[in-house]
Design a protein around this motif. Sequence first.
Motif, PDB file in Angstrom:
ATOM      1  N   THR A 117       0.841  -1.199   0.000  1.00 44.69           N
ATOM      2  CA  THR A 117       0.000   0.000   0.000  1.00 44.69           C
ATOM      3  C   THR A 117       0.875   1.248   0.000  1.00 44.69           C
ATOM      4  OG1 THR A 117      -0.157  -0.152   2.391  1.00 44.69           O
ATOM      5  CG2 THR A 117      -1.962  -1.100   1.113  1.00 44.69           C
ATOM      6  N   ALA A 118       2.040   1.155   0.643  1.00 42.22           N
ATOM      7  CA  ALA A 118       3.020   2.242   0.673  1.00 42.22           C
ATOM      8  C   ALA A 118       4.401   1.587   0.752  1.00 42.22           C
ATOM      9  CB  ALA A 118       2.792   3.139   1.873  1.00 42.22           C
ATOM     10  N   PRO A 119       5.438   2.242   0.244  1.00 42.84           N
ATOM     11  CA  PRO A 119       6.790   1.659   0.332  1.00 42.84           C
ATOM     12  C   PRO A 119       7.196   1.449   1.792  1.00 42.84           C
ATOM     13  CG  PRO A 119       6.775   3.577  -1.107  1.00 42.84           C
ATOM     14  CD  PRO A 119       5.434   3.515  -0.453  1.00 42.84           C
ATOM     15  N   ILE A 120       7.847   0.330   2.039  1.00 40.40           N
ATOM     16  CA  ILE A 120       8.304   0.013   3.399  1.00 40.40           C
ATOM     17  C   ILE A 120       9.752   0.452   3.508  1.00 40.40           C
ATOM     18  CG2 ILE A 120       8.710  -1.823   5.078  1.00 40.40           C
ATOM     19  CD1 ILE A 120       6.418  -3.360   3.717  1.00 40.40           C
ATOM     20  N   LYS A 121       9.974   1.540   4.284  1.00 39.94           N
ATOM     21  CA  LYS A 121      11.315   2.115   4.388  1.00 39.94           C
ATOM     22  C   LYS A 121      11.799   2.246   5.818  1.00 39.94           C
ATOM     23  CE  LYS A 121      11.137   4.609   0.073  1.00 39.94           C
ATOM     24  NZ  LYS A 121      11.515   5.828  -0.632  1.00 39.94           N
ATOM     25  N   SER A 122      11.175   1.504   6.752  1.00 35.39           N
ATOM     26  CA  SER A 122      11.612   1.563   8.140  1.00 35.39           C
ATOM     27  C   SER A 122      11.426   0.192   8.781  1.00 35.39           C
ATOM     28  CB  SER A 122      10.816   2.624   8.920  1.00 35.39           C
ATOM     29  OG  SER A 122       9.457   2.265   8.941  1.00 35.39           O
ATOM     30  N   THR A 123      12.131  -0.016   9.887  1.00 28.32           N
ATOM     31  CA  THR A 123      11.981  -1.277  10.612  1.00 28.32           C
ATOM     32  C   THR A 123      10.668  -1.248  11.372  1.00 28.32           C
ATOM     33  OG1 THR A 123      13.198  -0.365  12.481  1.00 28.32           O
ATOM     34  CG2 THR A 123      14.479  -1.597  10.861  1.00 28.32           C
ATOM     35  N   GLY A 124      10.216  -2.425  11.761  1.00 29.22           N
ATOM     36  CA  GLY A 124       8.971  -2.517  12.524  1.00 29.22           C
ATOM     37  C   GLY A 124       7.982  -3.450  11.870  1.00 29.22           C
ATOM     38  N   GLU A 125       6.725  -3.331  12.280  1.00 31.80           N
ATOM     39  CA  GLU A 125       5.648  -4.176  11.776  1.00 31.80           C
ATOM     40  C   GLU A 125       4.942  -3.478  10.611  1.00 31.80           C
ATOM     41  OE1 GLU A 125       5.057  -7.286  13.008  1.00 31.80           O
ATOM     42  OE2 GLU A 125       6.793  -6.955  14.291  1.00 31.80           O
ATOM     43  N   HIS A 126       4.762  -4.200   9.510  1.00 31.55           N
ATOM     44  CA  HIS A 126       4.106  -3.670   8.322  1.00 31.55           C
ATOM     45  C   HIS A 126       3.200  -4.750   7.744  1.00 31.55           C
ATOM     46  CE1 HIS A 126       6.788  -0.184   8.220  1.00 31.55           C
ATOM     47  NE2 HIS A 126       7.771  -1.023   8.517  1.00 31.55           N
ATOM     48  N   THR A 127       2.403  -4.390   6.735  1.00 26.98           N
ATOM     49  CA  THR A 127       1.567  -5.366   6.043  1.00 26.98           C
ATOM     50  C   THR A 127       1.761  -5.224   4.540  1.00 26.98           C
ATOM     51  OG1 THR A 127      -0.332  -3.876   5.968  1.00 26.98           O
ATOM     52  CG2 THR A 127      -0.227  -5.403   7.822  1.00 26.98           C
ATOM     53  N   ALA A 128       1.515  -6.327   3.847  1.00 27.58           N
ATOM     54  CA  ALA A 128       1.528  -6.355   2.389  1.00 27.58           C
ATOM     55  C   ALA A 128       0.373  -7.248   1.957  1.00 27.58           C
ATOM     56  CB  ALA A 128       2.847  -6.900   1.867  1.00 27.58           C
ATOM     57  N   GLN A 129      -0.042  -7.105   0.718  1.00 25.38           N
ATOM     58  CA  GLN A 129      -1.112  -7.939   0.192  1.00 25.38           C
ATOM     59  C   GLN A 129      -0.560  -8.832  -0.897  1.00 25.38           C
ATOM     60  OE1 GLN A 129      -4.126  -5.138  -0.992  1.00 25.38           O
ATOM     61  NE2 GLN A 129      -5.006  -5.109   1.055  1.00 25.38           N
ATOM     62  N   VAL A 130      -1.062 -10.068  -0.943  1.00 27.16           N
ATOM     63  CA  VAL A 130      -0.647 -11.033  -1.956  1.00 27.16           C
ATOM     64  C   VAL A 130      -1.901 -11.500  -2.688  1.00 27.16           C
ATOM     65  CG1 VAL A 130       0.498 -13.232  -2.380  1.00 27.16           C
ATOM     66  CG2 VAL A 130       1.284 -11.777  -0.517  1.00 27.16           C
ATOM     67  N   ARG A 131      -1.922 -11.289  -3.994  1.00 27.48           N
ATOM     68  CA  ARG A 131      -3.058 -11.717  -4.816  1.00 27.48           C
ATOM     69  C   ARG A 131      -2.785 -13.147  -5.282  1.00 27.48           C
ATOM     70  NH1 ARG A 131      -7.256  -9.367  -6.294  1.00 27.48           N
ATOM     71  NH2 ARG A 131      -6.487  -7.291  -5.836  1.00 27.48           N
ATOM     72  N   LEU A 132      -3.405 -14.114  -4.588  1.00 26.25           N
ATOM     73  CA  LEU A 132      -3.177 -15.529  -4.855  1.00 26.25           C
ATOM     74  C   LEU A 132      -4.034 -16.047  -6.001  1.00 26.25           C
ATOM     75  CD1 LEU A 132      -3.136 -16.625  -1.138  1.00 26.25           C
ATOM     76  CD2 LEU A 132      -1.163 -16.419  -2.642  1.00 26.25           C
ATOM     77  N   HIS A 133      -5.165 -15.447  -6.192  1.00 25.26           N
ATOM     78  CA  HIS A 133      -6.161 -15.885  -7.177  1.00 25.26           C
ATOM     79  C   HIS A 133      -6.982 -14.637  -7.481  1.00 25.26           C
ATOM     80  CE1 HIS A 133      -9.781 -18.066  -8.596  1.00 25.26           C
ATOM     81  NE2 HIS A 133      -8.921 -18.998  -8.934  1.00 25.26           N
ATOM     82  N   PRO A 134      -7.612 -14.548  -8.636  1.00 28.29           N
ATOM     83  CA  PRO A 134      -8.416 -13.345  -8.899  1.00 28.29           C
ATOM     84  C   PRO A 134      -9.448 -13.039  -7.816  1.00 28.29           C
ATOM     85  CG  PRO A 134      -8.164 -14.593 -10.910  1.00 28.29           C
ATOM     86  CD  PRO A 134      -7.547 -15.418  -9.813  1.00 28.29           C
ATOM     87  N   GLU A 135      -9.863 -14.048  -7.057  1.00 27.92           N
ATOM     88  CA  GLU A 135     -10.864 -13.840  -6.018  1.00 27.92           C
ATOM     89  C   GLU A 135     -10.293 -13.881  -4.605  1.00 27.92           C
ATOM     90  OE1 GLU A 135     -13.902 -16.758  -6.635  1.00 27.92           O
ATOM     91  OE2 GLU A 135     -14.030 -16.307  -8.774  1.00 27.92           O
ATOM     92  N   VAL A 136      -8.992 -14.178  -4.456  1.00 27.03           N
ATOM     93  CA  VAL A 136      -8.403 -14.355  -3.124  1.00 27.03           C
ATOM     94  C   VAL A 136      -7.245 -13.376  -2.944  1.00 27.03           C
ATOM     95  CG1 VAL A 136      -7.264 -15.965  -1.564  1.00 27.03           C
ATOM     96  CG2 VAL A 136      -9.023 -16.786  -3.116  1.00 27.03           C
ATOM     97  N   LEU A 137      -7.352 -12.531  -1.907  1.00 27.96           N
ATOM     98  CA  LEU A 137      -6.323 -11.563  -1.568  1.00 27.96           C
ATOM     99  C   LEU A 137      -5.927 -11.787  -0.110  1.00 27.96           C
ATOM    100  CD1 LEU A 137      -4.828  -9.031  -2.661  1.00 27.96           C
ATOM    101  CD2 LEU A 137      -6.593  -7.686  -1.551  1.00 27.96           C
ATOM    102  N   ALA A 138      -4.670 -12.128   0.115  1.00 27.23           N
ATOM    103  CA  ALA A 138      -4.185 -12.397   1.473  1.00 27.23           C
ATOM    104  C   ALA A 138      -3.438 -11.185   2.007  1.00 27.23           C
ATOM    105  CB  ALA A 138      -3.263 -13.612   1.474  1.00 27.23           C
ATOM    106  N   THR A 139      -3.657 -10.860   3.267  1.00 30.57           N
ATOM    107  CA  THR A 139      -2.920  -9.793   3.931  1.00 30.57           C
ATOM    108  C   THR A 139      -1.842 -10.448   4.790  1.00 30.57           C
ATOM    109  OG1 THR A 139      -4.883  -8.404   3.964  1.00 30.57           O
ATOM    110  CG2 THR A 139      -3.106  -7.805   5.456  1.00 30.57           C
ATOM    111  N   VAL A 140      -0.599 -10.092   4.516  1.00 31.60           N
ATOM    112  CA  VAL A 140       0.554 -10.720   5.172  1.00 31.60           C
ATOM    113  C   VAL A 140       1.179  -9.741   6.147  1.00 31.60           C
ATOM    114  CG1 VAL A 140       2.774 -11.822   4.761  1.00 31.60           C
ATOM    115  CG2 VAL A 140       0.977 -12.051   3.078  1.00 31.60           C
ATOM    116  N   LYS A 141       1.490 -10.222   7.362  1.00 28.62           N
ATOM    117  CA  LYS A 141       2.175  -9.397   8.353  1.00 28.62           C
ATOM    118  C   LYS A 141       3.675  -9.541   8.142  1.00 28.62           C
ATOM    119  CE  LYS A 141      -0.836 -11.308  11.175  1.00 28.62           C
ATOM    120  NZ  LYS A 141      -1.198 -12.130  12.248  1.00 28.62           N
ATOM    121  N   LEU A 142       4.367  -8.405   8.087  1.00 27.45           N
ATOM    122  CA  LEU A 142       5.811  -8.395   7.898  1.00 27.45           C
ATOM    123  C   LEU A 142       6.476  -7.773   9.115  1.00 27.45           C
ATOM    124  CD1 LEU A 142       5.919  -6.935   4.270  1.00 27.45           C
ATOM    125  CD2 LEU A 142       6.016  -9.329   4.920  1.00 27.45           C
TER     126      LEU A 142
END
Length: 147
Positions: A117-142
């Motif tokens: 959603t925004a560039p990750i440029k610092s340490t800490g907890e962030h999230t990203a999304q992974v489009r696994l299938h046209p109908e499935v979107l996973a939110t991943v904790k980084l």
Amino acid sequence: MKLILTNEVTGLGSAGDLVEVKDGYGRNYLLPRGLATQWTRGGQKQVDALRKAREARVIASLEDAKGVKGQLEARTLTITAQAGGSGRLFGAVTQSEVAEAAKAEGVTIDRRTVEFTAPIKSTGEHTAQVRLHPEVLATVKLSVVAR
């Protein structure tokens, strides 16, 4: 302007799709970044080849995608990056680094399916999304930690 997408473009289509966009968007954004090529009559072979490659990469069934989504969302992926004293990274976390961290956890994903959603440029907890299938979107904790 008719274009053939060579990569997935959020909100427009995926690789191999034939799209019609405004001239400025195609000429100034899609073509210079290599996200699309100009449509020609002979381009149909290219469209077919891109679709075959995409089908090989895509997780075939919806049930498999939901299973992978459950695996990804149950974990926190740890990414180590070089950072300064204040926790600011030298650069940013890339899609490839997220895919490698997932692979280290035993889940294989394609780097092209990772979206920030925004560039990750610092340490800490962030999230990203992974489009696994046209109908499935996973939110991943980084969890980004300094080396």
